[in-house]
Design a protein around this motif. Structure first.
Motif, PDB file in Angstrom:
ATOM      1  N   UNK A   9       0.596  -1.266   0.080  1.00 11.07           N
ATOM      2  CA  UNK A   9      -0.044  -0.002   0.048  1.00 11.07           C
ATOM      3  C   UNK A   9       0.909   1.387   0.267  1.00 11.07           C
ATOM      4  N   UNK A 321      -0.838  16.796   4.427  1.00 15.31           N
ATOM      5  CA  UNK A 321      -0.328  15.514   3.703  1.00 15.31           C
ATOM      6  C   UNK A 321       1.262  15.394   3.224  1.00 15.31           C
TER       7      UNK A 321
ATOM      8  N   UNK B  36      -5.916  14.257  -0.758  1.00 20.12           N
ATOM      9  CA  UNK B  36      -6.911  13.046  -1.081  1.00 20.12           C
ATOM     10  C   UNK B  36      -6.397  12.007  -0.250  1.00 20.12           C
ATOM     11  N   UNK B  37      -7.238  10.999  -0.021  1.00 17.59           N
ATOM     12  CA  UNK B  37      -6.975   9.872   0.861  1.00 17.59           C
ATOM     13  C   UNK B  37      -6.863   8.778  -0.328  1.00 17.59           C
ATOM     14  N   UNK B  39      -4.704   4.466   0.078  1.00 12.09           N
ATOM     15  CA  UNK B  39      -3.517   3.895   0.329  1.00 12.09           C
ATOM     16  C   UNK B  39      -3.243   2.425  -0.185  1.00 12.09           C
ATOM     17  N   UNK B  40      -3.987   1.529  -0.273  1.00 10.64           N
ATOM     18  CA  UNK B  40      -3.604   0.090  -0.965  1.00 10.64           C
ATOM     19  C   UNK B  40      -3.319   0.309  -2.398  1.00 10.64           C
ATOM     20  N   UNK B  41      -4.471   1.207  -3.149  1.00 10.38           N
ATOM     21  CA  UNK B  41      -4.430   1.419  -4.428  1.00 10.38           C
ATOM     22  C   UNK B  41      -4.500   0.201  -5.377  1.00 10.38           C
ATOM     23  N   UNK B  42      -5.167  -0.754  -4.770  1.00 12.97           N
ATOM     24  CA  UNK B  42      -5.716  -1.866  -5.453  1.00 12.97           C
ATOM     25  C   UNK B  42      -7.224  -2.274  -5.104  1.00 12.97           C
TER      26      UNK B  42
END
Lengths: 408, 240
Positions: A9, A321, B36-37, B39-42
């Motif tokens: 991730x 961020x 923007x949020x 994480x895993x990008x899958x």
């Protein structure tokens, strides 16, 4: 994860374990990082991650590259005798089912020899043509349909017609904070479970065993040991007026202020990319002394440039961020050095850790159990000082240590 | 609304990689990047949350924003990107919303009873395959909140129904089946989510294509729980 592009991730980072290490928790085997062989290769340098395709694909898929360099035909047009099924030829008994580290090293090897496919030359084919012919499209679809769909979504290619392209990518860190059998680190009261600790996998995690660790640590061990610890250490009400809290807050505020006040010219992403490229090249699938020395010389320079020329917009008063990312990369820039140092110190090839100086005549990993059958635990001793190495010997009782041999 | 221009985007770029490129460019120019949020990008973690061109998670069915590729958009497109819009999801910044209301719904009932003693042997609790499949269909919910963003009422019924069903269908979660549905629904209402009017927008926008029939399931459980005196069956479980 500390690499140019990885299968994890986007938010994966070393911050929690590294900061625990800096206040006294031992870091075990930081150089053990698994490279997974079946990921979708990079399409360009902006790519955020390499999506992992399930290992199960290797049950029916055959891995190959064209036999001749610069063969630009579509893979389906290349006849069988002009395809180099390198895993099947090199490891006749195991074929495409060799362990992850072996499959990854061999894929890199054929690509380094110029046989790789795809726009970057760093990719190999994973082909279902024979499986579809022998077992029928329906059976293969029922086994891998969801993976085919995922692949097609990302690449716009249909793996039922043309083979998939895959390439290894960093995937899992077997190293982590040292813990005892109760999963407590060397900092009393600090427990680490799952991928954050070093405990279960040794130098080469096997398929599905991170799920095993999830259950072992999270379901069987920690509910008992952490409750036991808390019951023996009554703490009363926890408040924020403890001096340790004030000190931690001060350190954090000071660091945040520093990151925001540099106002240089380079983005965090550019430092992340520079460090990732360095680590992929010198502390990745295979490592050697010269490369690791080079990395150890270069990392302090990148770190220095980071603290002089970084630019982070905004402030620390609202969600920022860029600031968060900068903090992560600052930690990576420190941890990378320990990872290289551990890889340099471990003068053997062991599981995922392949040192080019230590291989058999036919290119397989060569362990040195006399000197290295131990967990390497590093103790932090302060900024600009070398960490101290502690060795925890490994005793094998049920089975004798033997060399892994997939060739015969 | 702010207008950004970005060009030379390859069709093989994912939607969020395009956002990364935009942000890097903004940072280089000294402008604030767009928060923007992700994480895993899958498509499994449920962190990404954008409404593009009016649709939560964009134009493709059964897809999270991170699984969206720029080849889905024609050249010279203008894409309108908004955060999830719902009263119970306050905007933190730009495209980032606070979805902790979902966490509180989970805390109200998203747990099962586990024996603290020796663990039971696996396979001692047979589960019919149809029941297991149905529970897994509900368990594919990644908690992204697209259902809330799509609903004209800002209701969290599909999310709550998925959690209630996935836990209530399996033997491990049956002891709390009726107290769970009461507690989770109460929390859902406390958080300010709206009510269900059967628009069906939630199912249409769900990246995991979870069926609204789970909402009827939850309603049945809820009605049963209100009619029958709740009994906590944990006291009568067989010792293992």
């Amino acid at each position: 994860m500390l690499a140019l592009v990885r299968a994890n991730a986007r938010g994966c980072n070393v911050t929690a374990t590294w900061r625990a290490h800096k206040i006294g928790a031992g870091f075990a085997n930081p150089c053990y990082c698994q490279i997974h062989p079946t990921c979708i290769p990079a399409a360009g340098e902006h790519q955020a991650k390499l999506t992992l395709m399930s290992e199960s694909l290797r049950n029916d898929g055959r891995i190959w590259v064209p036999r001749t360099q610069g063969d630009t035909r579509r893979p389906s047009e290349i006849p069988g005798q002009e395809r180099y099924y390198f895993l099947e030829e090199r490891y006749p008994r195991f074929g495409n089912l060799v362990p992850r580290d072996v499959a990854s090293r061999n894929a890199k090897d054929v690509c380094d020899k110029g046989l790789g496919v795809g726009p970057t030359g760093y990719g190999v084919y994973l082909d279902f043509r024979n499986a579809i012919r022998d077992r029928g499209a329906e059976v293969i679809e029922s086994r891998y349909g969801n993976l085919f769909e995922m692949y097609q979504r990302i690449t716009d290619d249909d793996p039922r017609r043309e083979p998939m392209r895959i390439y290894p990518a960093p995937h899992y860190t077997m190293g982590g904070l040292w813990v005892d059998y109760n999963l407590m680190t060397s900092l009393p009261g600090l427990f680490a479970i799952g991928e954050a600790n070093f405990s279960d996998h040794g130098a080469n995690r096997l398929g599905a065993s991170s799920l095993m660790q999830c259950l072992a640590d999270g379901y069987f061990i920690i509910p008992v040991t952490i409750a036991d610890y808390i019951s023996r250490h009554p703490h009363g009400e926890v408040t924020t007026d403890h001096p340790a809290f004030a000190e931690a807050e001060h350190v954090l505020r000071e660091r945040t202020g520093r990151l925001l006040s540099i106002r240089g010219t380079r983005s965090t992403e550019s430092f992340h990319r520079e460090l990732g490229t360095l680590m992929t090249d010198h502390c990745g699938i295979s490592r050697n002394e010269a490369g690791l020395q080079e990395a150890l010389k270069t990392i302090p320079h990148i770190r220095e440039a980071f603290w002089k020329d970084l630019t982070v917009n905004g402030s620390g008063a609202e969600l920022n961020q860029s600031l968060e990312h900068a903090g992560r990369v600052a930690d990576f820039l420190e941890f990378a050095e320990l990872m290289c140092l551990d890889a340099l110190t471990r003068e053997e090839s062991c599981g995922c850790h392949f040192r080019e100086e230590h291989q058999t005549t036919d290119g397989e990993a060569l362990r040195n159990d006399e000197e290295f059958a131990h967990v390497a635990i590093w103790e932090y001793t302060g900024e600009d000082r070398l960490p101290v190495l502690h060795k925890e010997p490994l005793h094998f009782e049920a089975l004798p240590l033997a060399r892994r041999d997939y060739k015969s | 609304m702010v207008r950004y221009e970005i060009d030379h985007i390859s069709p093989d770029t994912s939607f969020l990689e395009m956002m990364d490129l935009l942000n890097e460019r903004l940072t280089q120019q000294g402008d604030d990047p767009v928060a923007f949020d992700s994480d895993c990008r899958e498509g499994v973690c449920g962190t990404c949350s954008m409404v593009s061109n009016g649709r939560p998670h964009g134009p493709s069915e059964g897809t999270t924003t991170c699984q969206l590729y720029m080849r889905q958009f024609p050249d010279d497109s203008t894409i309108t990107i908004e955060p999830w819009r719902a009263g119970a999801f306050p905007v933190v910044r730009d495209l980032v919303v606070d979805r902790s209301a979902f966490d509180r719904i989970m805390q109200a009932g998203g747990y099962v009873t586990v024996h603290a003693g020796p663990k039971p042997d696996p396979n001692t609790m047979p589960i019919e395959p149809e029941v297991a499949e149905l529970a897994l269909d509900a368990a594919t919910c990644i908690g992204c909140g697209a259902c809330v963003a799509a609903c004209p009422n800002g209701a969290a019924m599909l999310y709550t129904a998925a959690k209630v069903s996935h836990l209530g269908l399996l033997p491990q979660g049956r002891p709390e089946r009726y107290t769970r549905v009461m507690n989770m629904v109460r929390q859902m209402e406390t958080e300010g989510f709206g009510s269900c009017r059967n628009y069906g927008e939630c199912e249409a926008s769900c990246p995991k294509q979870i069926s609204i029939s789970f909402i009827s399931r939850m309603n049945r459980d809820y009605i049963r729980a209100t009619l029958v005196e709740p009994v906590d069956p944990r006291g009568t479980m067989d010792p293992q």
